[in-house]
Design a protein around this motif. Structure first.
Motif, PDB file in Angstrom:
ATOM      1  N   ILE A  83      -7.307  10.609  -2.846  1.00 45.49           N
ATOM      2  CA  ILE A  83      -7.936   9.746  -3.856  1.00 45.49           C
ATOM      3  C   ILE A  83      -9.237  10.405  -4.305  1.00 45.49           C
ATOM      4  N   PRO A  84      -9.223  11.021  -5.484  1.00 50.91           N
ATOM      5  CA  PRO A  84     -10.457  11.644  -5.970  1.00 50.91           C
ATOM      6  C   PRO A  84     -11.426  10.556  -6.420  1.00 50.91           C
ATOM      7  N   ALA A  85     -12.610  10.574  -5.880  1.00 52.85           N
ATOM      8  CA  ALA A  85     -13.615   9.558  -6.237  1.00 52.85           C
ATOM      9  C   ALA A  85     -14.989  10.221  -6.274  1.00 52.85           C
ATOM     10  N   ALA A  86     -15.038  11.424  -6.825  1.00 52.29           N
ATOM     11  CA  ALA A  86     -16.303  12.170  -6.820  1.00 52.29           C
ATOM     12  C   ALA A  86     -16.852  12.378  -8.229  1.00 52.29           C
ATOM     13  N   GLY A  87     -16.299  11.645  -9.191  1.00 46.97           N
ATOM     14  CA  GLY A  87     -16.801  11.780 -10.563  1.00 46.97           C
ATOM     15  C   GLY A  87     -18.185  11.149 -10.678  1.00 46.97           C
ATOM     16  N   LEU A  88     -18.831  11.370 -11.787  1.00 48.33           N
ATOM     17  CA  LEU A  88     -20.197  10.881 -11.945  1.00 48.33           C
ATOM     18  C   LEU A  88     -20.262   9.439 -12.436  1.00 48.33           C
ATOM     19  N   GLY A  89     -19.158   8.951 -12.997  1.00 48.30           N
ATOM     20  CA  GLY A  89     -19.143   7.557 -13.481  1.00 48.30           C
ATOM     21  C   GLY A  89     -20.129   7.327 -14.611  1.00 48.30           C
ATOM     22  N   THR A  90     -20.279   8.322 -15.468  1.00 46.12           N
ATOM     23  CA  THR A  90     -21.270   8.253 -16.555  1.00 46.12           C
ATOM     24  C   THR A  90     -21.098   7.005 -17.422  1.00 46.12           C
ATOM     25  N   ARG A  91     -19.840   6.616 -17.652  1.00 46.31           N
ATOM     26  CA  ARG A  91     -19.595   5.498 -18.564  1.00 46.31           C
ATOM     27  C   ARG A  91     -20.098   4.167 -18.007  1.00 46.31           C
ATOM     28  N   PHE A  92     -20.395   4.130 -16.719  1.00 42.05           N
ATOM     29  CA  PHE A  92     -20.869   2.882 -16.112  1.00 42.05           C
ATOM     30  C   PHE A  92     -22.330   2.936 -15.704  1.00 42.05           C
ATOM     31  N   PRO A 151     -21.033   3.976  -6.336  1.00 44.40           N
ATOM     32  CA  PRO A 151     -19.895   4.655  -6.948  1.00 44.40           C
ATOM     33  C   PRO A 151     -19.054   3.675  -7.759  1.00 44.40           C
ATOM     34  N   LYS A 152     -18.483   4.132  -8.870  1.00 46.76           N
ATOM     35  CA  LYS A 152     -17.750   3.173  -9.719  1.00 46.76           C
ATOM     36  C   LYS A 152     -16.553   2.600  -8.983  1.00 46.76           C
ATOM     37  N   GLU A 153     -16.031   3.328  -8.013  1.00 48.76           N
ATOM     38  CA  GLU A 153     -14.879   2.831  -7.247  1.00 48.76           C
ATOM     39  C   GLU A 153     -15.246   1.639  -6.363  1.00 48.76           C
ATOM     40  N   MET A 154     -16.552   1.380  -6.189  1.00 49.52           N
ATOM     41  CA  MET A 154     -16.979   0.225  -5.380  1.00 49.52           C
ATOM     42  C   MET A 154     -17.275  -1.003  -6.249  1.00 49.52           C
ATOM     43  N   ARG A 187     -15.921  16.117   1.179  1.00 48.96           N
ATOM     44  CA  ARG A 187     -16.921  16.188   0.103  1.00 48.96           C
ATOM     45  C   ARG A 187     -16.500  17.162  -0.991  1.00 48.96           C
ATOM     46  N   GLN A 188     -16.643  16.733  -2.227  1.00 48.39           N
ATOM     47  CA  GLN A 188     -16.583  17.687  -3.331  1.00 48.39           C
ATOM     48  C   GLN A 188     -18.049  17.918  -3.690  1.00 48.39           C
ATOM     49  N   LYS A 189     -18.525  19.111  -3.384  1.00 45.33           N
ATOM     50  CA  LYS A 189     -19.978  19.298  -3.461  1.00 45.33           C
ATOM     51  C   LYS A 189     -20.506  19.302  -4.890  1.00 45.33           C
ATOM     52  N   GLN A 190     -19.641  19.701  -5.828  1.00 47.30           N
ATOM     53  CA  GLN A 190     -20.044  19.649  -7.234  1.00 47.30           C
ATOM     54  C   GLN A 190     -18.871  19.083  -8.025  1.00 47.30           C
ATOM     55  N   PRO A 191     -19.135  18.253  -9.033  1.00 46.20           N
ATOM     56  CA  PRO A 191     -18.011  17.699  -9.796  1.00 46.20           C
ATOM     57  C   PRO A 191     -17.443  18.725 -10.778  1.00 46.20           C
ATOM     58  N   LEU A 192     -16.622  19.640 -10.246  1.00 51.80           N
ATOM     59  CA  LEU A 192     -16.116  20.745 -11.079  1.00 51.80           C
ATOM     60  C   LEU A 192     -14.832  20.396 -11.805  1.00 51.80           C
ATOM     61  N   GLY A 193     -14.383  19.145 -11.665  1.00 50.35           N
ATOM     62  CA  GLY A 193     -13.182  18.718 -12.373  1.00 50.35           C
ATOM     63  C   GLY A 193     -12.145  18.144 -11.420  1.00 50.35           C
ATOM     64  N   LEU A 194     -11.186  17.409 -12.011  1.00 53.84           N
ATOM     65  CA  LEU A 194     -10.171  16.726 -11.199  1.00 53.84           C
ATOM     66  C   LEU A 194      -9.305  17.719 -10.403  1.00 53.84           C
ATOM     67  N   GLY A 195      -8.964  18.853 -11.040  1.00 54.79           N
ATOM     68  CA  GLY A 195      -8.152  19.858 -10.337  1.00 54.79           C
ATOM     69  C   GLY A 195      -8.883  20.357  -9.099  1.00 54.79           C
ATOM     70  N   GLY A 243      -9.103   7.056  -8.268  1.00 50.72           N
ATOM     71  CA  GLY A 243      -9.806   5.917  -7.672  1.00 50.72           C
ATOM     72  C   GLY A 243     -10.346   4.917  -8.669  1.00 50.72           C
ATOM     73  N   ASP A 244     -10.281   5.219  -9.962  1.00 52.65           N
ATOM     74  CA  ASP A 244     -10.787   4.264 -10.949  1.00 52.65           C
ATOM     75  C   ASP A 244      -9.669   3.739 -11.856  1.00 52.65           C
ATOM     76  N   GLU A 245      -8.429   4.029 -11.498  1.00 52.97           N
ATOM     77  CA  GLU A 245      -7.279   3.523 -12.259  1.00 52.97           C
ATOM     78  C   GLU A 245      -6.572   2.486 -11.402  1.00 52.97           C
TER      79      GLU A 245
HETATM   80  P1  UTP Z   1     -13.169  10.733 -14.912  1.00 52.59           P
HETATM   81  O1  UTP Z   1     -13.505  11.765 -15.890  1.00 52.59           O
HETATM   82  O2  UTP Z   1     -12.576   9.440 -15.378  1.00 52.59           O
HETATM   83  O3  UTP Z   1     -14.406  10.327 -13.987  1.00 52.59           O
HETATM   84  O4  UTP Z   1     -12.273  11.400 -13.789  1.00 52.59           O
HETATM   85  P2  UTP Z   1     -15.925  10.427 -14.207  1.00 52.59           P
HETATM   86  O5  UTP Z   1     -16.317  11.817 -14.513  1.00 52.59           O
HETATM   87  O6  UTP Z   1     -16.549   9.792 -13.005  1.00 52.59           O
HETATM   88  O7  UTP Z   1     -16.100   9.417 -15.432  1.00 52.59           O
HETATM   89  P3  UTP Z   1     -17.185   9.362 -16.574  1.00 52.59           P
HETATM   90  O8  UTP Z   1     -16.450   9.881 -17.776  1.00 52.59           O
HETATM   91  O9  UTP Z   1     -18.361  10.195 -16.132  1.00 52.59           O
HETATM   92  O10 UTP Z   1     -17.519   7.908 -16.702  1.00 52.59           O
HETATM   93  C1  UTP Z   1     -11.049  10.852 -13.313  1.00 52.59           C
HETATM   94  C2  UTP Z   1     -11.071  10.724 -11.808  1.00 52.59           C
HETATM   95  O11 UTP Z   1     -11.302  11.983 -11.183  1.00 52.59           O
HETATM   96  C3  UTP Z   1     -12.403  11.930 -10.306  1.00 52.59           C
HETATM   97  C4  UTP Z   1     -13.219  10.714 -10.762  1.00 52.59           C
HETATM   98  O12 UTP Z   1     -13.927  10.147  -9.665  1.00 52.59           O
HETATM   99  C5  UTP Z   1     -12.143   9.787 -11.284  1.00 52.59           C
HETATM  100  O13 UTP Z   1     -11.554   9.022 -10.250  1.00 52.59           O
HETATM  101  N1  UTP Z   1     -13.138  13.218 -10.387  1.00 52.59           N
HETATM  102  C6  UTP Z   1     -13.391  13.771 -11.599  1.00 52.59           C
HETATM  103  C7  UTP Z   1     -13.541  13.837  -9.230  1.00 52.59           C
HETATM  104  O14 UTP Z   1     -13.294  13.344  -8.104  1.00 52.59           O
HETATM  105  N2  UTP Z   1     -14.204  15.023  -9.310  1.00 52.59           N
HETATM  106  C8  UTP Z   1     -14.475  15.609 -10.506  1.00 52.59           C
HETATM  107  O15 UTP Z   1     -15.073  16.703 -10.499  1.00 52.59           O
HETATM  108  C9  UTP Z   1     -14.061  14.962 -11.663  1.00 52.59           C
END
Ligand code: UTP
Length: 294
Positions: A10-19, A27-30, A104-112, A132-134
């Motif tokens: 379950i990837p949950a390391a995004g920044l959640g900018t939209r929230f 974290p937006k998942e909480m 830990r994903q130390k940097q948000p380098l993308g979903l892949g 984790g946010d769907e």
């Molecule tokens: P999103 O692009 O929807 O998440 O990534 P985000 O970056 O948190 O959202 P905004 O656009 O800034 O609001 C889809 C999923 O992939 C995870 C996010 O946590 C989310 O569940 N993700 C994305 C990671 O775990 N790591 C990343 O580097 C990027």
């Protein structure tokens, strides 16, 4: 080798900018859907599909998620002493749902990249990925989306991803797959495009964030270079799966909400509250009154 799907990332390391600003410290998942954080609903879906190990990909400020699935000794002790056994039962159930392993994903380098961070825990087994946010809401008597994908994987040995039809105006918000629909309704994926520009594809098949992959995808992710937006894209590795091994797209029954988006989050809260016997009657009356006013 067994095709049983026992592990989920379950990837949950995004920044959640939209929230923001809410997600500055949470974290937006909480964020709660009625009284349960989104991540709990996602873990419950995985568990209903037979998943035993949850590999949580956590970023900064994600300790709240780890703590949520852990024992809270003081709280449980106090609830027990106060005789609040119903709440105690809820907490015990949450922490016993699955083994939660945090990476830990130390940097948000993308979903892949986030998915790749789970490689050493997954090893060479097939595994599910649930964003984790769907949210995918299935009734108790329905198959969950992850269950449908896992069953297809067991039957075919092919990586399988959930797909849903979206209007043309929305294709640029999603990863889109192109392919041929087979007689049983599954899609044989030929091409995967990350957030296509308008007119770039005729396909309306979007990826809503549920996948089952064979561990071979890690070999492709290892060599995937940053793609769209400079991020390591899961869709680029999926394209290789489609080319080299075969990839299927499967439709699903669940109601789906993008809880990482403000409108999707509100819709999920309203609809899941309407399913809740404690809240349904009062909320229905309120909504009817509200609709007459607006
Ligand atoms: P999103 O692009 O929807 O998440 O990534 P985000 O970056 O948190 O959202 P905004 O656009 O800034 O609001 C889809 C999923 O992939 C995870 C996010 O946590 C989310 O569940 N993700 C994305 C990671 O775990 N790591 C990343 O580097 C990027």
């Amino acid at each position: 080798m067994s095709r049983r799907v026992r592990k989920a990332i379950i990837p949950a390391a995004g920044l959640g900018t939209r929230f923001l600003p809410a997600t500055k410290t949470i974290p937006k998942e909480m964020l709660p859907i009625v009284d349960r954080p989104t991540i709990l609903l996602v873990v419950e879906e995985a568990v209903r599909a037979g998943i035993e190990d949850i590999i949580l990909i956590a970023g900064r400020q994600k300790t709240a998620i780890e703590d949520f699935f852990d024992v809270s000794y003081e709280l449980e002790d106090k609830l027990e002493r106060d005789g609040k056994l119903e709440y105690l039962g809820i907490l015990k159930r949450v922490r016993s749902l699955a083994n939660v392993i945090s990476v830990r994903q130390k940097q948000p380098l993308g979903l892949g990249h986030a998915v790749y961070c789970g490689r050493s825990v997954v090893g060479d087994e097939p595994f599910a990925v649930l964003l984790g946010d769907e949210l995918m809401s299935s009734r108790a008597n329905e198959e969950t989306t992850t269950e449908t994908l896992a069953k297809t994987y067991v039957a075919t040995g092919l990586s399988t991803v959930a797909i849903m039809e979206v209007p043309e105006s929305e294709t640029s918000k999603y990863g889109i797959v192109e392919g041929e629909t087979m007689s049983d309704g599954t899609l044989r994926v030929r091409n995967v495009i990350e957030k296509p520009a308008r007119g770039q594809t005729e396909s309306r098949w979007a990826l809503p964030g549920r996948y089952v992959f064979s561990s071979k995808i890690f070999n492709y992710l290892e060599n995937t270079k940053p793609g769209k937006n400079g991020e390591i894209q899961l869709t680029d590795a999926m394209m290789q799966v489609a080319r080299e091994d075969g990839l299927l797209g499967s439709r699903f029954q669940a109601r789906r909400y993008d809880a990482g988006d403000k409108l999707g989050y509100l819709q999920a809260n309203i609809e899941l509250a309407l399913d809740n016997p404690e809240l349904a009657a009062g909320l229905k009356t309120y909504l009817k009154q509200l609709v007459q006013k607006i």
